[in-house]
Design an enzyme around this catalytic site. Sequence first.
Site, short mmCIF file in Angstrom:
data_model
loop_
_atom_site.label_atom_id
_atom_site.label_comp_id
_atom_site.label_asym_id
_atom_site.label_seq_id
_atom_site.Cartn_x
_atom_site.Cartn_y
_atom_site.Cartn_z
N THR A 278 0.82 -1.21 0.00
CA THR A 278 0.00 0.00 0.00
C THR A 278 0.86 1.26 0.00
O THR A 278 1.99 1.24 0.48
CB THR A 278 -0.89 -0.01 1.26
OG1 THR A 278 -1.49 1.27 1.42
CG2 THR A 278 -0.10 -0.31 2.53
N ASP A 279 0.27 2.35 -0.48
CA ASP A 279 1.00 3.63 -0.42
C ASP A 279 1.12 4.15 1.01
O ASP A 279 1.94 5.02 1.29
CB ASP A 279 0.32 4.69 -1.32
CG ASP A 279 -1.12 4.99 -0.96
OD1 ASP A 279 -1.66 4.37 -0.02
OD2 ASP A 279 -1.72 5.86 -1.63
N GLU A 280 0.31 3.58 1.94
CA GLU A 280 0.32 4.10 3.30
C GLU A 280 1.65 3.87 4.02
O GLU A 280 1.92 4.52 5.03
CB GLU A 280 -0.82 3.48 4.13
CG GLU A 280 -2.17 3.77 3.53
CD GLU A 280 -3.33 3.61 4.51
OE1 GLU A 280 -3.09 3.46 5.71
OE2 GLU A 280 -4.48 3.64 4.03
N TYR B 291 -1.91 -0.41 11.04
CA TYR B 291 -2.06 -1.09 9.74
C TYR B 291 -0.84 -0.84 8.86
O TYR B 291 -0.21 -1.77 8.37
CB TYR B 291 -3.34 -0.62 9.03
CG TYR B 291 -3.35 -0.95 7.55
CD1 TYR B 291 -3.46 -2.26 7.11
CD2 TYR B 291 -3.23 0.06 6.58
CE1 TYR B 291 -3.45 -2.58 5.75
CE2 TYR B 291 -3.23 -0.24 5.22
CZ TYR B 291 -3.34 -1.56 4.82
OH TYR B 291 -3.32 -1.87 3.47
N LYS C 53 2.11 -3.40 7.40
CA LYS C 53 2.39 -3.61 5.97
C LYS C 53 3.85 -3.25 5.67
O LYS C 53 4.52 -3.93 4.88
CB LYS C 53 1.45 -2.77 5.10
CG LYS C 53 -0.01 -3.20 5.11
CD LYS C 53 -0.27 -4.56 4.50
CE LYS C 53 -0.08 -4.59 2.99
NZ LYS C 53 -0.50 -5.92 2.42
P1 NAD Z 1 -9.89 -7.11 2.18
O1 NAD Z 1 -9.90 -6.82 3.64
O2 NAD Z 1 -11.10 -6.85 1.36
O3 NAD Z 1 -9.51 -8.65 1.96
C1 NAD Z 1 -8.53 -9.31 2.72
C2 NAD Z 1 -8.72 -10.82 2.54
O4 NAD Z 1 -7.70 -11.48 3.29
C3 NAD Z 1 -10.07 -11.33 3.06
O5 NAD Z 1 -10.67 -12.16 2.10
C4 NAD Z 1 -9.70 -12.11 4.31
O6 NAD Z 1 -10.57 -13.20 4.56
C5 NAD Z 1 -8.29 -12.58 3.97
N1 NAD Z 1 -7.51 -12.84 5.20
C6 NAD Z 1 -7.38 -12.03 6.28
N2 NAD Z 1 -6.62 -12.62 7.21
C7 NAD Z 1 -6.25 -13.84 6.71
C8 NAD Z 1 -5.46 -14.90 7.20
N3 NAD Z 1 -4.90 -14.85 8.41
N4 NAD Z 1 -5.25 -15.97 6.42
C9 NAD Z 1 -5.81 -16.04 5.18
N5 NAD Z 1 -6.60 -15.07 4.67
C10 NAD Z 1 -6.81 -13.98 5.43
O7 NAD Z 1 -8.62 -6.35 1.61
P2 NAD Z 1 -8.40 -5.60 0.21
O8 NAD Z 1 -8.87 -4.22 0.34
O9 NAD Z 1 -8.87 -6.46 -0.88
O10 NAD Z 1 -6.80 -5.55 0.19
C11 NAD Z 1 -6.06 -6.66 -0.29
C12 NAD Z 1 -4.57 -6.36 -0.16
O11 NAD Z 1 -4.26 -5.19 -0.91
C13 NAD Z 1 -4.11 -6.09 1.26
O12 NAD Z 1 -2.84 -6.67 1.41
C14 NAD Z 1 -4.02 -4.57 1.34
O13 NAD Z 1 -3.04 -4.18 2.27
C15 NAD Z 1 -3.61 -4.24 -0.08
N6 NAD Z 1 -4.05 -2.90 -0.56
C16 NAD Z 1 -5.36 -2.52 -0.45
C17 NAD Z 1 -5.75 -1.28 -0.96
C18 NAD Z 1 -7.19 -0.82 -0.88
O14 NAD Z 1 -7.46 0.34 -1.20
N7 NAD Z 1 -8.14 -1.66 -0.50
C19 NAD Z 1 -4.81 -0.44 -1.55
C20 NAD Z 1 -3.47 -0.86 -1.62
C21 NAD Z 1 -3.12 -2.10 -1.13
O1 DAU Z 2 -4.13 4.02 0.47
C1 DAU Z 2 -4.35 2.66 0.38
C2 DAU Z 2 -5.19 2.19 1.55
O2 DAU Z 2 -6.51 2.69 1.32
C3 DAU Z 2 -5.21 0.69 1.75
O3 DAU Z 2 -3.92 0.25 2.08
C4 DAU Z 2 -6.18 0.31 2.87
O4 DAU Z 2 -6.26 -1.10 2.97
C5 DAU Z 2 -7.55 0.87 2.53
O5 DAU Z 2 -8.44 0.59 3.59
C6 DAU Z 2 -7.47 2.37 2.30
O6 DAU Z 2 -7.17 3.07 3.53
P1 DAU Z 2 -7.89 4.44 3.92
O7 DAU Z 2 -7.81 4.58 5.38
O8 DAU Z 2 -7.40 5.57 3.10
O9 DAU Z 2 -9.41 4.10 3.43
P2 DAU Z 2 -10.83 4.35 4.11
O10 DAU Z 2 -11.87 4.00 3.10
O11 DAU Z 2 -10.92 3.73 5.46
O12 DAU Z 2 -10.84 5.93 4.31
C7 DAU Z 2 -10.67 6.81 3.21
C8 DAU Z 2 -10.67 8.23 3.76
O13 DAU Z 2 -11.98 8.53 4.25
C9 DAU Z 2 -9.73 8.44 4.93
O14 DAU Z 2 -9.19 9.74 4.88
C10 DAU Z 2 -10.63 8.31 6.15
C11 DAU Z 2 -11.95 8.84 5.65
N1 DAU Z 2 -13.16 8.23 6.24
C12 DAU Z 2 -13.26 6.88 6.26
C13 DAU Z 2 -14.36 6.25 6.80
C14 DAU Z 2 -14.47 4.75 6.84
C15 DAU Z 2 -14.19 9.04 6.72
O15 DAU Z 2 -14.10 10.27 6.68
N2 DAU Z 2 -15.29 8.42 7.23
C16 DAU Z 2 -15.42 7.07 7.31
O16 DAU Z 2 -16.45 6.58 7.82
#
Ligand code: NAD
Ligand code: DAU
Length: 352
Positions: A133-135, A158, A162
């Site tokens: 992730t970019d975080e 988190y 990562k």
């Molecule tokens: P998500 O939470 O939707 O899915 C995570 C999956 O991992 C789920 O299906 C869960 O059951 C599985 N999981 C969790 N713990 C586990 C364990 N111990 N063993 C096996 N499986 C397990 O997540 P996502 O948003 O699809 O993100 C997927 C990946 O991409 C993550 O590694 C996240 O850090 C990365 N990522 C997400 C975003 C985003 O915006 N969502 C952006 C950049 C990177």
């Molecule tokens: O940048 C990549 C990341 O993006 C991934 O690595 C994470 O897995 C993914 O969850 C996401 O993280 P964020 O924290 O940026 O996403 P989230 O949707 O939780 O929040 C987006 C923005 O909105 C953040 O600034 C927090 C704000 N927010 C979020 C929620 C859930 C609100 O203002 N209200 C809310 O209820």
Amino acid sequence: MNKKKILITGGAGFIGSHLVKYFVNKYPDYKIINLDNLTYAGNLDNLKDIISKPNYEFIKGDITLSAFINTLFERYKFDGVIHLAAESHVDRSISNPDEFIETNIIGTLNLLNASRECWNDDFSDKLFYQISTDEVYGSLGIDGLFTEETAYDPRSPYSASKASADHLVRAYWHTYKLPIVISNCSNNYGPNQFPEKLIPLAINNIKNNKNIPIYGKGENIRDWLYVKDHVSAIDLVFHKGKKGETYNIGGNNELTNIELIYKLCKVMDNRLGRADGESAKLITFVKDRAGHDLRYAIDSSKIKRELGWSPSLQFEKGIELTVDWYLQNEKWIKNIINRKYEKYYDKQYNIR
Ligand code: NAD
Ligand code: DAU
């Protein structure tokens, strides 16, 4: 001919399920094994289109269990690993960090050890791909972009978990020559995202005439990428990325949270036949997230230059597709909104 066996972890989650579907359909000569522990975020409904394809197999299992992971690798002898399984929600990492350490760090370590053992120093045609992730880069001020050279500076449990996992992956490359690649992506959105995340949470609340909780003043900035564009980038990095390298992936769609919500409300008013401005009345400013990173923004020029990738969709189109999917898939979301989710929601927001 033996099919190439690719392990995708976390393939029942949001991004993982889009990736599994894409690989199963695009690469009939690969065997795709989806390993997922089906936590609250994992959902087999996401995969119903491909469940009976001959090149697909699902295994329920936990990446934190090293003996189980070692046995799995001995049995399948995977050629490649694309590792997405993780605890992924920042707010949950603030209230309960321990699970993030277990899954995101120990889970990754187990997969690295098993890959190394299984490949036994014969690394030709093998790859461990860490989806990150970019975080991990921390928080930007109003200017600047994260590049692949930006120093890690994670600020939530988190992102710290990562970042630790990424460091381990790189350490295995330098120390053992384990072939690895890492990509760091910005915020994804699209169909099948669990409604704890901002966009699906807001869509669901607007539809049900519930308040839309915005942290602080809604001034935090994220760079939004449609999930299918992330998947096409992963495909390219997996097949053409240079071993040992990192690729940043971003959408070129920076928005403050409040700008994003106004755009979303406009689409929702249109789709629900409401008067302009009706949905935006639901916006409610709530207590800010602890340690809330101000801004993430990605310089994705490396993946564009070296692999020819760029996002196909801008936010205006992507958000329409996303809203339409959620409105057409009410059952998907109804199956998720159970007592456990409601308990989480009430504790997190304390509003209705
Ligand atoms: P998500 O939470 O939707 O899915 C995570 C999956 O991992 C789920 O299906 C869960 O059951 C599985 N999981 C969790 N713990 C586990 C364990 N111990 N063993 C096996 N499986 C397990 O997540 P996502 O948003 O699809 O993100 C997927 C990946 O991409 C993550 O590694 C996240 O850090 C990365 N990522 C997400 C975003 C985003 O915006 N969502 C952006 C950049 C990177
Ligand atoms: O940048 C990549 C990341 O993006 C991934 O690595 C994470 O897995 C993914 O969850 C996401 O993280 P964020 O924290 O940026 O996403 P989230 O949707 O939780 O929040 C987006 C923005 O909105 C953040 O600034 C927090 C704000 N927010 C979020 C929620 C859930 C609100 O203002 N209200 C809310 O209820």
